[in-house]
Structures are given as structure tokens and as C-alpha cells.
Design a protein around this motif. Structure first.
Motif, short mmCIF file in Angstrom:
data_model
loop_
_atom_site.label_atom_id
_atom_site.label_comp_id
_atom_site.label_asym_id
_atom_site.label_seq_id
_atom_site.Cartn_x
_atom_site.Cartn_y
_atom_site.Cartn_z
N TRP A 215 -10.33 8.72 19.57
CA TRP A 215 -10.54 8.23 20.93
C TRP A 215 -11.71 7.27 20.92
N THR B 7 -17.09 7.33 20.87
CA THR B 7 -15.82 7.98 21.09
C THR B 7 -15.87 8.90 22.31
N HIS C 221 -15.18 11.85 22.15
CA HIS C 221 -15.55 13.18 21.65
C HIS C 221 -17.02 13.19 21.24
N THR D 5 -23.47 12.72 16.31
CA THR D 5 -22.95 13.40 17.50
C THR D 5 -24.05 13.49 18.53
N PRO E 44 -17.84 12.81 26.95
CA PRO E 44 -17.35 11.54 26.38
C PRO E 44 -18.36 10.42 26.53
#
Length: 379
Positions: free
Chosen positions: A179, A196, A198, A218, A223
Motif C-alpha cells: 500500500w 505506506t 501500514h 516503522t 496509515p
């Protein structure tokens, strides 16, 4: 109106189809409307500069029209329809006299003067973003939901020159969904940074043997909807659907700092090319400009409409500009002023002051019953 349009620092597109020019020095904004009446299907979904001098702006609307706004004239001068495919514009770019568009269904098209010479490319469905490489205008990148990052050469549109490969399966040996929500090319390099849905920030290097990301970070749990490279391209600023915004170091792959003050999803981020400033807008209807190094909010303007995209001028000396004598705009207010204006005035009665004893204590009431006067009765 032409003078005021020329001195605007930020251009913002709203869901109602209004192009808003904001002068940060005077904290004023002006609405620039197209010739037709405003409709919901004219919401602005993509914007880009029309020339290197930043005197023209291309505005892509939901009704598939691309309008040309002249900052010198202070009005929309041209409009053309760009049909084909389905969904809104997810990217808009310009090269010479050609317009490059990409829609959500995956139709990327180069609109030239002669319609028979238009170039069409199917980049795959579910596209979220299409970006142009500033160093190579005929090179664009695309990505979306279950649509991995691809880099296209518009001279050779048959196959992408780079196709990213999905990361390895997770610790449960399950496939990681794809995504790609936003992307940008690093200057003077072939590298591409993406964010992304995620909550991942990934760095791709097409010159390396592997097609998987060479760096992955991360951030948060929501999102990531937009990104922009900081001056120097050593870091990237990302925004999330929850209203979080952070600076990620691309050299060490770590979180550097967070920028606060948001109350809704971040839709667009644009860093100044040389100054440590970043402009952002989103669903909370505010335009914000942060100082990246000091993490402080420099400007905050309430624009009344939900905002989709913005452009920040590359002007460096805002304080040296010629001041203008312009009446303040009534359609833009600060947050506190707008809140007080909508509140009703409530009349209150004056309350008499309580008397205070000279000793500083309140007088005590004598609760003993008063003696009645005795009256003498006659014989």
C-alpha cells in the motif's frame, strides 16, 4: 488582485473547489474561484507548478478538468478536460507544453497539443500517487494499494524501468500487503522514498542489485498519507491519517523528532527547498507552517474548508517583500477569533458587592431574637 496573488507564499486546494492563496507575512488569504459556479465535483485533488518561475499553477479537479491559474493576473486563464480511466487525479505534472496526469484506475496519460500524439500507459489499478522526477521530467513514479512502486520512462512506456519487489514474509510467514500512499525522488540520485498505509517509510535504490527497499522504518500505528523531503534530502517528513507528523532520518533509519499541533488527517506536506520550513494541511481546515529544526509552529491559518493539497513557494526572503495596502480578508480568521465570533452574547446582571468589616472579616449576622417593647396598658 494580481498584486496580492503574486505575493502569496502558499497555495492550497480545498474540497469545495476553491484555490486559496495565503500570504504568511500578513496572515491573510484570498479565495480564487473558477468561472463556473462552485460544485462538489470541482474539488481540488492535485496541484503542481506550471513553470519554473512559479507564476502559474495547474489545478486538477474531481470533474477531470485541469485549470491553469496565473499568479500574475490573479485569475484562471485556461481549462481543459482530461477524460479517460476512473477515479480522481492522483498525480499532476507538466513537461514543456505537455500535461502529465494519472488517475486512480491506473491510466497515466501525457496530454500534448496534438491529441493523436498523446501517450497512454496502464500502471495498474488502485493508484494512490504519481510523482515526477524533478531532475528528469520524463521520469515518473507510481504506487498504490496492491500496486508496488514503479518508475516509468515516458519515452519508452512499454515497460517500467524499475519495478519494486515486495518485502519478505513476516515472522508468521504471511505475505505483507502492499500500500504505497506517497513517494518522492531524492535529488541528484536515483533513490526513491515512499510511505505506506501500514505506517512504514521505505527507501528504494534502483541502482542496487536488489529490488526490495534498502531501508525501512516503522512509525506510529496509523496509515502514513503524505511525505516531503527536507532541505538537503537527508530526512523525510511524514504525516498520518491520525494527525501525527514526524521527521525520519534516512541515513540512520530512526525517528528524529515529532511536530505537534494537528487535529485531523494530514493530506499534503511540502518542505521549503532551502529554508527549514514545512507547510502542511489536512482535514482540520488549518494551514500550518513549522520550523523543522526548532519544532515550533511558525504560522497557523484557518481556511474554513477541508484541504487536500498545497504548494509552498521557493521564495527565501519573505520579510524583504514590498508591503501591500490590502484590506483584511473576511474569509480567513485565526482559530480563537472564529470561535469567539460564533458564540452568543449573554447578558448578566450586576451582583452587588458584599460589605466587608474593617477588620477584614465578613460581618456576622445577629441571630438572637429581638426583644419586643413592652407597652403599658391603661387601668
Amino acid at each position: 488582485m494580481a498584486a496580492s496573488a503574486r505575493w502569496n507564499h502558499v497555495w492550497v486546494g480545498s474540497e469545495t473547489g476553491i484555490l486559496k492563496g495565503v500570504n504568511l507575512r500578513r496572515r491573510q488569504a484570498t479565495n480564487y474561484l473558477p468561472a463556473a459556479a462552485l460544485r462538489r465535483d470541482q474539488g481540488v485533488c492535485a496541484m503542481c507548478w506550471g513553470d519554473l518561475a512559479e507564476s502559474e499553477i495547474l489545478v486538477g479537479c474531481l470533474d477531470r478538468s485541469v485549470k491553469l491559474f496565473s499568479a500574475e493576473k490573479g485569475k484562471f486563464t485556461e481549462s481543459r478536460q482530461c477524460p479517460g480511466g476512473e477515479g480522481p487525479f492522483c498525480g499532476l505534472a507538466v513537461h514543456d507544453s505537455s500535461i502529465i496526469t494519472c488517475v486512480e484506475s491506473g491510466l497515466l496519460k501525457v496530454w500534448q497539443d496534438a491529441s493523436s500524439e498523446n501517450v497512454e500507459i496502464q500502471v495498474g489499478g488502485g493508484v494512490c500517487r504519481m510523482r515526477q522526477n524533478p531532475a528528469w521530467p520524463l521520469c515518473v513514479g507510481t504506487g498504490g494499494k496492491e500496486n508496488a512502486l514503479k518508475v516509468w520512462d515516458l519515452h519508452r512506456p512499454e515497460e517500467p524501468i524499475f519495478r519494486a519487489k515486495n518485502v519478505r514474509n513476516d515472522w508468521l510467514n504471511l505475505r505483507v500487503p502492499v500500500w504505497e500512499c506517497d513517494l518522492q525522488f531524492l535529488p541528484d540520485s536515483e533513490k526513491i522514498v515512499t510511505c505506506t498505509g501500514h505506517h512504514q517509510v521505505r527507501l528504494y535504490d534502483p541502482s542496487s542489485p536488489q529490488r526490495r527497499p534498502v531501508l525501512e522504518v516503522t512509525y506510529g500505528e496509523h496509515p502514513l498519507t503524505a511525505l516531503s523531503l527536507t532541505p538537503g534530502a537527508n530526512s523525510v517528513i511524514v504525516g498520518s491519517s491520525r494527525g501525527d507528523m514526524a521527521v525520519i532520518d534516512l541515513r540512520q533509519g530512526r525517528l528524529v523528532k515529532c511536530l505537534k499541533g494537528f487535529a485531523g488527517s494530514v493530506r499534503s506536506i511540502h518542505c521549503h527547498p532551502t529554508l527549514p520550513l514545512v507547510a502542511s494541511c489536512g482535514l482540520d481546515r488549518f494551514l500550518r507552517v513549522h520550523h523543522i529544526e526548532e519544532k515550533r509552529l511558525v504560522h497557523k491559518v484557518y481556511l474554513k474548508s477541508r484541504l487536500n493539497c498545497l504548494l509552498l513557494t521557493s521564495c527565501e526572503k519573505w520579510e524583504d517583500e514590498e508591503p501591500e495596502l490590502a484590506a483584511p480578508q473576511a474569509d480567513v480568521k485565526e482559530e480563537e477569533d472564529d470561535l469567539w465570533d460564533v458564540m452568543e452574547t449573554v447578558a448578566t446582571k450586576a451582583v452587588p458587592k458584599r460589605r466587608v468589616h474593617p477588620t477584614g472579616q465578613e460581618p456576622q449576622l445577629d441571630k438572637r431574637p429581638k426583644k419586643q417593647k413592652r407597652t403599658s396598658a391603661g387601668p
